[in-house]
Design a protein around this motif. Structure first.
Motif, PDB file in Angstrom:
ATOM      1  N   SER A  46       0.833  -1.212   0.000  1.00 54.71           N
ATOM      2  CA  SER A  46       0.000   0.000   0.000  1.00 54.71           C
ATOM      3  C   SER A  46       0.864   1.257   0.000  1.00 54.71           C
ATOM      4  O   SER A  46       0.491   2.283  -0.587  1.00 54.71           O
ATOM      5  CB  SER A  46      -0.931   0.006   1.219  1.00 54.71           C
ATOM      6  N   GLN A  47       2.038   1.190   0.639  1.00 50.75           N
ATOM      7  CA  GLN A  47       2.904   2.370   0.704  1.00 50.75           C
ATOM      8  C   GLN A  47       3.670   2.579  -0.602  1.00 50.75           C
ATOM      9  O   GLN A  47       3.992   3.715  -0.962  1.00 50.75           O
ATOM     10  CB  GLN A  47       3.856   2.268   1.896  1.00 50.75           C
ATOM     11  N   ILE A  48       3.948   1.496  -1.318  1.00 51.55           N
ATOM     12  CA  ILE A  48       4.529   1.648  -2.659  1.00 51.55           C
ATOM     13  C   ILE A  48       3.527   2.374  -3.556  1.00 51.55           C
ATOM     14  O   ILE A  48       3.883   3.294  -4.304  1.00 51.55           O
ATOM     15  CB  ILE A  48       4.901   0.276  -3.253  1.00 51.55           C
ATOM     16  N   LYS A  49       2.254   1.976  -3.454  1.00 50.68           N
ATOM     17  CA  LYS A  49       1.210   2.643  -4.248  1.00 50.68           C
ATOM     18  C   LYS A  49       1.105   4.121  -3.862  1.00 50.68           C
ATOM     19  O   LYS A  49       0.979   4.994  -4.726  1.00 50.68           O
ATOM     20  CB  LYS A  49      -0.132   1.937  -4.039  1.00 50.68           C
ATOM     21  N   ASN A  50       1.154   4.398  -2.557  1.00 54.18           N
ATOM     22  CA  ASN A  50       1.114   5.797  -2.101  1.00 54.18           C
ATOM     23  C   ASN A  50       2.294   6.588  -2.655  1.00 54.18           C
ATOM     24  O   ASN A  50       2.148   7.738  -3.087  1.00 54.18           O
ATOM     25  CB  ASN A  50       1.144   5.851  -0.571  1.00 54.18           C
ATOM     26  N   ALA A  51       3.470   5.964  -2.632  1.00 48.05           N
ATOM     27  CA  ALA A  51       4.677   6.644  -3.112  1.00 48.05           C
ATOM     28  C   ALA A  51       4.564   6.957  -4.602  1.00 48.05           C
ATOM     29  O   ALA A  51       4.913   8.058  -5.048  1.00 48.05           O
ATOM     30  CB  ALA A  51       5.905   5.780  -2.841  1.00 48.05           C
ATOM     31  N   LEU A  52       4.070   5.998  -5.381  1.00 50.34           N
ATOM     32  CA  LEU A  52       3.929   6.219  -6.823  1.00 50.34           C
ATOM     33  C   LEU A  52       2.919   7.332  -7.105  1.00 50.34           C
ATOM     34  O   LEU A  52       3.125   8.156  -8.003  1.00 50.34           O
ATOM     35  CB  LEU A  52       3.508   4.917  -7.514  1.00 50.34           C
ATOM     36  N   ARG A  53       1.835   7.374  -6.313  1.00 53.39           N
ATOM     37  CA  ARG A  53       0.835   8.440  -6.495  1.00 53.39           C
ATOM     38  C   ARG A  53       1.445   9.810  -6.216  1.00 53.39           C
ATOM     39  O   ARG A  53       1.212  10.770  -6.956  1.00 53.39           O
ATOM     40  CB  ARG A  53      -0.362   8.210  -5.558  1.00 53.39           C
ATOM     41  N   GLU A  54       2.214   9.894  -5.132  1.00 50.81           N
ATOM     42  CA  GLU A  54       2.838  11.175  -4.792  1.00 50.81           C
ATOM     43  C   GLU A  54       3.868  11.580  -5.846  1.00 50.81           C
ATOM     44  O   GLU A  54       4.010  12.754  -6.173  1.00 50.81           O
ATOM     45  CB  GLU A  54       3.498  11.096  -3.405  1.00 50.81           C
ATOM     46  N   ARG A  55       4.589  10.593  -6.367  1.00 57.43           N
ATOM     47  CA  ARG A  55       5.568  10.880  -7.424  1.00 57.43           C
ATOM     48  C   ARG A  55       4.863  11.402  -8.676  1.00 57.43           C
ATOM     49  O   ARG A  55       5.353  12.311  -9.342  1.00 57.43           O
ATOM     50  CB  ARG A  55       6.358   9.614  -7.760  1.00 57.43           C
ATOM     51  N   GLN A  56       3.706  10.814  -8.988  1.00 56.38           N
ATOM     52  CA  GLN A  56       2.951  11.276 -10.158  1.00 56.38           C
ATOM     53  C   GLN A  56       2.467  12.705  -9.964  1.00 56.38           C
ATOM     54  O   GLN A  56       2.492  13.515 -10.893  1.00 56.38           O
ATOM     55  CB  GLN A  56       1.778  10.325 -10.419  1.00 56.38           C
ATOM     56  N   LYS A  57       2.035  13.031  -8.732  1.00 57.04           N
ATOM     57  CA  LYS A  57       1.611  14.408  -8.437  1.00 57.04           C
ATOM     58  C   LYS A  57       2.759  15.385  -8.666  1.00 57.04           C
ATOM     59  O   LYS A  57       2.548  16.534  -9.039  1.00 57.04           O
ATOM     60  CB  LYS A  57       1.149  14.520  -6.980  1.00 57.04           C
ATOM     61  N   ALA A  58       3.983  14.903  -8.405  1.00 53.30           N
ATOM     62  CA  ALA A  58       5.160  15.760  -8.555  1.00 53.30           C
ATOM     63  C   ALA A  58       5.657  15.799 -10.001  1.00 53.30           C
ATOM     64  O   ALA A  58       6.680  16.416 -10.292  1.00 53.30           O
ATOM     65  CB  ALA A  58       6.280  15.275  -7.635  1.00 53.30           C
ATOM     66  N   GLY A  59       4.940  15.104 -10.896  1.00 51.80           N
ATOM     67  CA  GLY A  59       5.291  15.181 -12.308  1.00 51.80           C
ATOM     68  C   GLY A  59       6.126  14.034 -12.837  1.00 51.80           C
ATOM     69  O   GLY A  59       6.585  14.063 -13.977  1.00 51.80           O
ATOM     70  N   PHE A  60       6.334  12.996 -12.011  1.00 57.35           N
ATOM     71  CA  PHE A  60       7.103  11.835 -12.466  1.00 57.35           C
ATOM     72  C   PHE A  60       6.137  10.739 -12.914  1.00 57.35           C
ATOM     73  O   PHE A  60       5.059  10.576 -12.350  1.00 57.35           O
ATOM     74  CB  PHE A  60       7.996  11.300 -11.341  1.00 57.35           C
ATOM     75  N   SER A  61       6.547   9.969 -13.918  1.00 57.47           N
ATOM     76  CA  SER A  61       5.653   8.929 -14.449  1.00 57.47           C
ATOM     77  C   SER A  61       6.166   7.533 -14.111  1.00 57.47           C
ATOM     78  O   SER A  61       6.069   6.617 -14.918  1.00 57.47           O
ATOM     79  CB  SER A  61       5.508   9.090 -15.966  1.00 57.47           C
TER      80      SER A  61
END
Length: 209
Positions: free
Chosen positions: A98-113
Protein backbone atom coordinates in the motif's frame (compact mmCIF):
# COMPACT_ATOMS: atom_id res chain seq x y z
CA UNK A 1 24.12 23.86 2.70
CA UNK A 2 26.33 23.62 5.80
CA UNK A 3 29.24 21.23 5.62
CA UNK A 4 29.36 18.41 8.16
CA UNK A 5 30.78 14.97 8.68
CA UNK A 6 29.28 11.71 7.51
CA UNK A 7 27.34 10.08 10.34
CA UNK A 8 28.95 7.16 12.15
CA UNK A 9 27.47 3.67 11.82
CA UNK A 10 26.52 3.81 15.51
CA UNK A 11 24.66 7.11 15.08
CA UNK A 12 22.75 5.78 12.06
CA UNK A 13 21.82 2.55 13.86
CA UNK A 14 20.59 4.58 16.83
CA UNK A 15 18.15 6.39 14.51
CA UNK A 16 16.85 3.04 13.18
CA UNK A 17 16.58 1.24 16.52
CA UNK A 18 12.93 2.12 17.17
CA UNK A 19 11.64 0.71 13.87
CA UNK A 20 10.59 -2.95 13.79
CA UNK A 21 10.63 -5.28 10.80
CA UNK A 22 9.52 -8.91 10.66
CA UNK A 23 11.58 -11.94 9.65
CA UNK A 24 11.23 -15.72 9.58
CA UNK A 25 13.00 -17.74 12.24
CA UNK A 26 13.49 -21.53 12.25
CA UNK A 27 13.36 -23.93 15.19
CA UNK A 28 17.04 -23.20 15.92
CA UNK A 29 16.27 -19.47 16.35
CA UNK A 30 18.15 -18.67 13.13
CA UNK A 31 16.93 -16.36 10.38
CA UNK A 32 15.53 -18.28 7.44
CA UNK A 33 17.41 -17.42 4.24
CA UNK A 34 15.94 -17.86 0.78
CA UNK A 35 17.79 -18.31 -2.50
CA UNK A 36 17.29 -15.76 -5.25
CA UNK A 37 15.84 -17.26 -8.43
CA UNK A 38 18.30 -15.50 -10.72
CA UNK A 39 21.39 -15.15 -8.56
CA UNK A 40 21.12 -18.29 -6.45
CA UNK A 41 22.43 -16.14 -3.60
CA UNK A 42 20.91 -16.64 -0.16
CA UNK A 43 19.39 -13.64 1.51
CA UNK A 44 17.22 -12.78 4.48
CA UNK A 45 13.81 -11.21 3.91
CA UNK A 46 12.55 -8.56 6.32
CA UNK A 47 8.97 -7.29 5.98
CA UNK A 48 7.69 -3.97 7.27
CA UNK A 49 4.22 -5.48 7.67
CA UNK A 50 3.82 -8.42 10.04
CA UNK A 51 1.01 -9.92 7.95
CA UNK A 52 3.32 -10.05 4.92
CA UNK A 53 5.84 -12.05 6.95
CA UNK A 54 3.07 -14.40 8.15
CA UNK A 55 1.98 -15.00 4.54
CA UNK A 56 5.60 -15.63 3.54
CA UNK A 57 5.96 -18.15 6.38
CA UNK A 58 2.88 -20.08 5.23
CA UNK A 59 4.23 -20.12 1.69
CA UNK A 60 7.62 -21.41 2.88
CA UNK A 61 5.96 -24.11 5.01
CA UNK A 62 4.04 -25.38 2.00
CA UNK A 63 7.28 -25.59 -0.01
CA UNK A 64 9.49 -27.00 2.75
CA UNK A 65 7.84 -29.44 5.20
CA UNK A 66 10.92 -29.15 7.41
CA UNK A 67 9.87 -25.61 8.31
CA UNK A 68 6.53 -26.65 9.76
CA UNK A 69 7.95 -27.35 13.21
CA UNK A 70 9.20 -24.41 15.24
CA UNK A 71 9.31 -21.80 12.48
CA UNK A 72 7.76 -18.45 13.32
CA UNK A 73 7.70 -14.75 12.55
CA UNK A 74 9.93 -12.63 14.79
CA UNK A 75 10.20 -8.87 15.18
CA UNK A 76 13.67 -7.40 14.62
CA UNK A 77 14.85 -3.84 15.18
CA UNK A 78 15.86 -2.28 11.87
CA UNK A 79 19.32 -1.36 13.17
CA UNK A 80 20.00 -5.08 13.77
CA UNK A 81 19.25 -5.75 10.10
CA UNK A 82 21.90 -3.27 9.03
CA UNK A 83 24.35 -4.90 11.43
CA UNK A 84 23.80 -8.11 9.44
CA UNK A 85 24.97 -6.29 6.33
CA UNK A 86 28.16 -5.34 8.12
CA UNK A 87 28.59 -9.05 8.92
CA UNK A 88 28.27 -9.94 5.24
CA UNK A 89 24.70 -11.31 5.28
CA UNK A 90 22.65 -10.23 2.27
CA UNK A 91 19.08 -9.15 2.93
CA UNK A 92 16.11 -7.52 1.29
CA UNK A 93 13.63 -5.16 2.90
CA UNK A 94 10.05 -5.71 1.75
CA UNK A 95 7.90 -2.57 2.08
CA UNK A 96 4.14 -2.54 2.44
CA UNK A 97 2.46 -2.75 -0.97
CA UNK A 98 0.00 0.00 0.00
CA UNK A 99 2.90 2.37 0.70
CA UNK A 100 4.53 1.65 -2.66
CA UNK A 101 1.21 2.64 -4.25
CA UNK A 102 1.11 5.80 -2.10
CA UNK A 103 4.68 6.64 -3.11
CA UNK A 104 3.93 6.22 -6.82
CA UNK A 105 0.83 8.44 -6.50
CA UNK A 106 2.84 11.18 -4.79
CA UNK A 107 5.57 10.88 -7.42
CA UNK A 108 2.95 11.28 -10.16
CA UNK A 109 1.61 14.41 -8.44
CA UNK A 110 5.16 15.76 -8.56
CA UNK A 111 5.29 15.18 -12.31
CA UNK A 112 7.10 11.83 -12.47
CA UNK A 113 5.65 8.93 -14.45
CA UNK A 114 7.27 6.07 -12.52
CA UNK A 115 5.47 2.73 -12.70
CA UNK A 116 7.77 0.91 -10.28
CA UNK A 117 9.39 2.00 -7.04
CA UNK A 118 12.78 0.59 -6.08
CA UNK A 119 13.53 0.35 -2.38
CA UNK A 120 11.52 1.20 0.72
CA UNK A 121 9.43 4.37 0.33
CA UNK A 122 9.42 6.91 3.15
CA UNK A 123 7.40 10.10 3.44
CA UNK A 124 8.19 13.51 4.88
CA UNK A 125 7.07 17.12 4.77
CA UNK A 126 9.48 20.01 5.21
CA UNK A 127 6.73 21.89 7.04
CA UNK A 128 6.65 19.28 9.82
CA UNK A 129 9.49 20.00 12.23
CA UNK A 130 10.23 18.61 15.68
CA UNK A 131 12.30 20.56 18.17
CA UNK A 132 14.36 19.12 20.98
CA UNK A 133 17.14 20.80 22.97
CA UNK A 134 17.20 23.71 20.52
CA UNK A 135 17.73 21.38 17.56
CA UNK A 136 15.41 20.85 14.61
CA UNK A 137 14.50 17.37 13.42
CA UNK A 138 12.54 16.34 10.36
CA UNK A 139 10.44 13.21 10.96
CA UNK A 140 10.42 10.57 8.22
CA UNK A 141 7.49 8.14 8.09
CA UNK A 142 7.13 4.64 6.68
CA UNK A 143 3.39 5.15 6.14
CA UNK A 144 1.91 8.11 4.33
CA UNK A 145 -1.15 7.94 6.60
CA UNK A 146 1.01 8.51 9.70
CA UNK A 147 2.50 11.64 8.10
CA UNK A 148 -0.96 12.90 7.13
CA UNK A 149 -2.21 12.38 10.71
CA UNK A 150 0.82 14.26 12.04
CA UNK A 151 0.29 17.13 9.58
CA UNK A 152 -3.37 17.32 10.58
CA UNK A 153 -2.48 17.44 14.26
CA UNK A 154 0.22 20.05 13.66
CA UNK A 155 -2.19 22.11 11.58
CA UNK A 156 -4.75 22.14 14.39
CA UNK A 157 -2.10 23.14 16.92
CA UNK A 158 -0.58 25.81 14.71
CA UNK A 159 -3.89 27.43 13.86
CA UNK A 160 -4.23 28.30 17.51
CA UNK A 161 -1.15 30.49 17.04
CA UNK A 162 -0.90 31.08 13.33
CA UNK A 163 -4.05 30.93 11.17
CA UNK A 164 -1.90 31.00 8.01
CA UNK A 165 -0.42 27.55 8.69
CA UNK A 166 -1.21 25.07 5.91
CA UNK A 167 -0.44 21.41 5.50
CA UNK A 168 2.79 21.02 3.56
CA UNK A 169 3.41 19.01 0.46
CA UNK A 170 4.42 15.40 0.95
CA UNK A 171 7.83 14.36 -0.35
CA UNK A 172 8.80 10.76 -1.10
CA UNK A 173 12.30 9.41 -0.57
CA UNK A 174 13.95 5.98 -0.51
CA UNK A 175 15.07 4.64 2.88
CA UNK A 176 18.18 3.01 1.46
CA UNK A 177 19.20 6.28 -0.24
CA UNK A 178 18.80 8.22 3.01
CA UNK A 179 20.94 5.73 4.93
CA UNK A 180 23.58 5.78 2.19
CA UNK A 181 23.47 9.57 2.28
CA UNK A 182 24.02 9.52 6.04
CA UNK A 183 27.08 7.33 5.55
CA UNK A 184 28.60 9.19 2.62
CA UNK A 185 27.47 12.76 2.89
CA UNK A 186 29.83 15.59 3.67
CA UNK A 187 26.79 17.84 4.03
CA UNK A 188 24.21 17.85 6.80
CA UNK A 189 21.31 16.99 4.47
CA UNK A 190 20.21 13.89 6.39
CA UNK A 191 21.65 14.32 9.88
CA UNK A 192 18.46 16.03 11.10
CA UNK A 193 16.19 13.11 10.13
CA UNK A 194 14.37 10.94 12.68
CA UNK A 195 12.53 7.78 11.64
CA UNK A 196 8.98 7.32 12.94
CA UNK A 197 7.88 3.66 13.28
CA UNK A 198 4.84 2.52 11.28
CA UNK A 199 1.59 3.20 13.10
CA UNK A 200 2.87 6.26 14.98
CA UNK A 201 2.31 9.93 14.36
CA UNK A 202 4.01 12.86 16.03
CA UNK A 203 2.94 16.03 17.74
CA UNK A 204 4.66 19.37 17.30
CA UNK A 205 3.74 20.98 20.58
CA UNK A 206 3.46 24.77 20.05
CA UNK A 207 4.41 25.38 23.68
CA UNK A 208 7.90 24.06 22.88
CA UNK A 209 8.45 26.44 19.97
Amino acid sequence: MPVGLAMSTEAIEERLAGVAVYALSNSSQEFVLVSGINSGKSLGLFCFKEEDAEALLEQMKSMDPGMRQGSKVVAVALNKVFQLKVDGVAFRLIPELSQIKNALRERQKAGFSDEIFSGVPVFQSRSLILRSHNKRYYPVFFRKEDLENSLLRASRQQKQLNPAFREGDIQVAVLEDIIQGMKDSTTSKWDDVVFIPPGFDVSTDPSQR
